[in-house]
Design a protein around this motif. Sequence first.
Motif, PDB file in Angstrom:
ATOM      1  N   GLN A 195       0.834  -1.185   0.000  1.00  0.00           N
ATOM      2  CA  GLN A 195       0.000   0.000   0.000  1.00  0.00           C
ATOM      3  C   GLN A 195       0.879   1.249   0.000  1.00  0.00           C
ATOM      4  O   GLN A 195       2.062   1.204   0.333  1.00  0.00           O
ATOM      5  N   GLN A 196       0.310   2.371  -0.355  1.00  0.00           N
ATOM      6  CA  GLN A 196       1.042   3.624  -0.434  1.00  0.00           C
ATOM      7  C   GLN A 196       1.275   4.201   0.954  1.00  0.00           C
ATOM      8  O   GLN A 196       0.413   4.125   1.836  1.00  0.00           O
ATOM      9  N   ASP A 197       2.462   4.777   1.155  1.00  0.00           N
ATOM     10  CA  ASP A 197       2.810   5.436   2.412  1.00  0.00           C
ATOM     11  C   ASP A 197       2.639   6.941   2.212  1.00  0.00           C
ATOM     12  O   ASP A 197       3.312   7.556   1.378  1.00  0.00           O
ATOM     13  N   GLN A 198       1.744   7.540   3.009  1.00  0.00           N
ATOM     14  CA  GLN A 198       1.469   8.963   2.856  1.00  0.00           C
ATOM     15  C   GLN A 198       2.644   9.835   3.287  1.00  0.00           C
ATOM     16  O   GLN A 198       2.768  10.987   2.845  1.00  0.00           O
ATOM     17  N   ASP A 199       3.521   9.291   4.165  1.00  0.00           N
ATOM     18  CA  ASP A 199       4.660  10.086   4.658  1.00  0.00           C
ATOM     19  C   ASP A 199       5.908   9.931   3.795  1.00  0.00           C
ATOM     20  O   ASP A 199       6.920  10.586   4.045  1.00  0.00           O
ATOM     21  N   LEU A 200       5.848   9.057   2.795  1.00  0.00           N
ATOM     22  CA  LEU A 200       7.026   8.791   1.959  1.00  0.00           C
ATOM     23  C   LEU A 200       6.700   9.125   0.511  1.00  0.00           C
ATOM     24  O   LEU A 200       5.772   8.580  -0.077  1.00  0.00           O
ATOM     25  N   CYS A 201       7.518   9.993  -0.056  1.00  0.00           N
ATOM     26  CA  CYS A 201       7.349  10.387  -1.455  1.00  0.00           C
ATOM     27  C   CYS A 201       8.559   9.891  -2.245  1.00  0.00           C
ATOM     28  O   CYS A 201       9.704  10.198  -1.876  1.00  0.00           O
ATOM     29  N   VAL A 202       8.285   9.136  -3.286  1.00  0.00           N
ATOM     30  CA  VAL A 202       9.352   8.602  -4.139  1.00  0.00           C
ATOM     31  C   VAL A 202       9.197   9.193  -5.532  1.00  0.00           C
ATOM     32  O   VAL A 202       8.134   9.061  -6.152  1.00  0.00           O
ATOM     33  N   SER A 203      10.252   9.833  -6.034  1.00  0.00           N
ATOM     34  CA  SER A 203      10.209  10.437  -7.367  1.00  0.00           C
ATOM     35  C   SER A 203      11.444  10.003  -8.158  1.00  0.00           C
ATOM     36  O   SER A 203      12.536   9.855  -7.599  1.00  0.00           O
ATOM     37  N   PHE A 204      11.246   9.782  -9.444  1.00  0.00           N
ATOM     38  CA  PHE A 204      12.331   9.388 -10.343  1.00  0.00           C
ATOM     39  C   PHE A 204      12.606  10.537 -11.310  1.00  0.00           C
ATOM     40  O   PHE A 204      11.700  11.285 -11.689  1.00  0.00           O
ATOM     41  N   TYR A 205      13.857  10.637 -11.738  1.00  0.00           N
ATOM     42  CA  TYR A 205      14.235  11.753 -12.607  1.00  0.00           C
ATOM     43  C   TYR A 205      15.348  11.306 -13.558  1.00  0.00           C
ATOM     44  O   TYR A 205      16.036  10.302 -13.332  1.00  0.00           O
ATOM     45  N   THR A 206      15.508  12.077 -14.622  1.00  0.00           N
ATOM     46  CA  THR A 206      16.576  11.826 -15.592  1.00  0.00           C
ATOM     47  C   THR A 206      17.854  12.518 -15.136  1.00  0.00           C
ATOM     48  O   THR A 206      17.830  13.697 -14.750  1.00  0.00           O
ATOM     49  N   ARG A 207      18.948  11.789 -15.166  1.00  0.00           N
ATOM     50  CA  ARG A 207      20.223  12.349 -14.703  1.00  0.00           C
ATOM     51  C   ARG A 207      20.724  13.443 -15.634  1.00  0.00           C
ATOM     52  O   ARG A 207      20.501  13.411 -16.848  1.00  0.00           O
ATOM     53  N   THR A 208      21.439  14.403 -15.049  1.00  0.00           N
ATOM     54  CA  THR A 208      22.091  15.446 -15.843  1.00  0.00           C
ATOM     55  C   THR A 208      23.440  14.923 -16.357  1.00  0.00           C
ATOM     56  O   THR A 208      23.965  13.919 -15.848  1.00  0.00           O
ATOM     57  N   PRO A 209      24.033  15.563 -17.361  1.00  0.00           N
ATOM     58  CA  PRO A 209      25.368  15.143 -17.833  1.00  0.00           C
ATOM     59  C   PRO A 209      26.416  15.164 -16.720  1.00  0.00           C
ATOM     60  O   PRO A 209      27.315  14.320 -16.695  1.00  0.00           O
ATOM     61  N   GLN A 210      26.302  16.117 -15.777  1.00  0.00           N
ATOM     62  CA  GLN A 210      27.255  16.164 -14.676  1.00  0.00           C
ATOM     63  C   GLN A 210      27.111  14.937 -13.764  1.00  0.00           C
ATOM     64  O   GLN A 210      28.113  14.369 -13.305  1.00  0.00           O
ATOM     65  N   GLN A 211      25.880  14.532 -13.506  1.00  0.00           N
ATOM     66  CA  GLN A 211      25.662  13.341 -12.683  1.00  0.00           C
ATOM     67  C   GLN A 211      26.148  12.078 -13.390  1.00  0.00           C
ATOM     68  O   GLN A 211      26.702  11.182 -12.758  1.00  0.00           O
TER      69      GLN A 211
END
Length: 448
Positions: A195-211
């Motif tokens: 089930q979803q946790d209301q206190d935890l937010c998980v987000s995905f992103y595309t890396r930058t060239p520096q990363q």
Amino acid sequence: MSVIEEERVRGDGVFKDISADDDDAQPTVIDSLCMNCYQNGTTRLLLTKIPFFKELIVSSFTCAHCSWSNTEVQAAGRIQDRGVCYTLKVTSKQDLNREVVKSDSASARIPELDFEIPAFTQKGSLSTLEGLIDRAVSGLEQDQAVRKATDPEVAEKIDEFVGKLKKLKDVECEFTLVIDDPSGNSFVENPLAPQQDQDLCVSFYTRTPQQNAQLGIQDNEAGQEEEDTTGSDLETMRNEVLMFNTNCPECNAPASTNMKLVQIPHFKEVIIMATNCDSCGHRTNEVKSGGATEELGTRISLHLTDPSDMSRDLLKSETCCVLIPELEFELGMAALGGKFTTVEGLLKDIKDLVVSKNPFICGDSASSDRTQKLEAFGEKIDQVISGATPVHLILDDPAGNSYVQNIYAPDADPEMKVEKYTRTFEQNEDLGLNDMKTEGYEQVDCET
């Protein structure tokens, strides 16, 4: 494919869930060297998996001699396609028991205290949120005794900040933990899963060239730009000494290695690398060929008849054997490594290897006959260096990457003979060429 990957494909279950009742989930114990006291210690490896996450390799080292210990967590999978950011709102003490996987490339922040653990400053860890805070506290308190004696004001401010971190464990007020990992291999437990946790937010992103650069990967456009600038980069390497950070092979302390691309006249380019450690004083140098393995092997025979021959430049690759027939001496290709020196320098290195640094003539167990023979050999080498004893110095390199200076160039040297020969099957096997295929590949249509 590695053994771990093969087992994962077959589904035999190399990575086990942590359970006290499962004997298969017990760690593997191996002996390993302690880098603190150089005695044998014990390393425990556990291949485990985090529910609703992925597989991990947990390693723990302990030394019974000096009590030094270390723990580390490594992701068993590859770098993920996207980075991940976990934002946890801590509202109760139960949240301190959440499992947290923090990889080497992850940064951890607590915005309320303006506190951050930068990426690549800590080894990967598998702990709880409380353990993450305790680790940060112990890191800040590590040199407090020295700070209190040298800089009391800074030490007082650190003590004050440590007190704030410790109060977080009481959860008297809510705070936020942010773990940002460009590799996508960090994790914060969701106790309510699936089930979803209301206190935890998980987000995905595309890396930058520096990363991507920090993780040691690059995209196709960056690779194309690198190919376009290869010629200019090579010219830059010829004109300057490059330096990069490494670890000392003796004490494992941070050290620096200098690298220079050198053009040897009438031969080819070589790469000279020198490492210097400021902690223990260890110094080492190594020479690598800047080109490929030659089609034919090279055998160079130099007749040493005059003391001036000692000043000839000489390149001995790591695949080269050295022979002195008059002294009945032969040095294998693995000894001394690659060297760019003079004939005199090579002879002195041979003497040091055979006489000064020979473990069989040191201590009470050394026999007098052997010691006398080796000392006599050292005296013969001194006579060769002084020019009193003419000998033939032979460099036999199956890879064709060794060289002796021709002081009569471009004319032929009457005292030096250079022969090219076809390598035998055994020599190609030693160089790893028999199983190497670089031609005749056909393009295969992926759809077929």
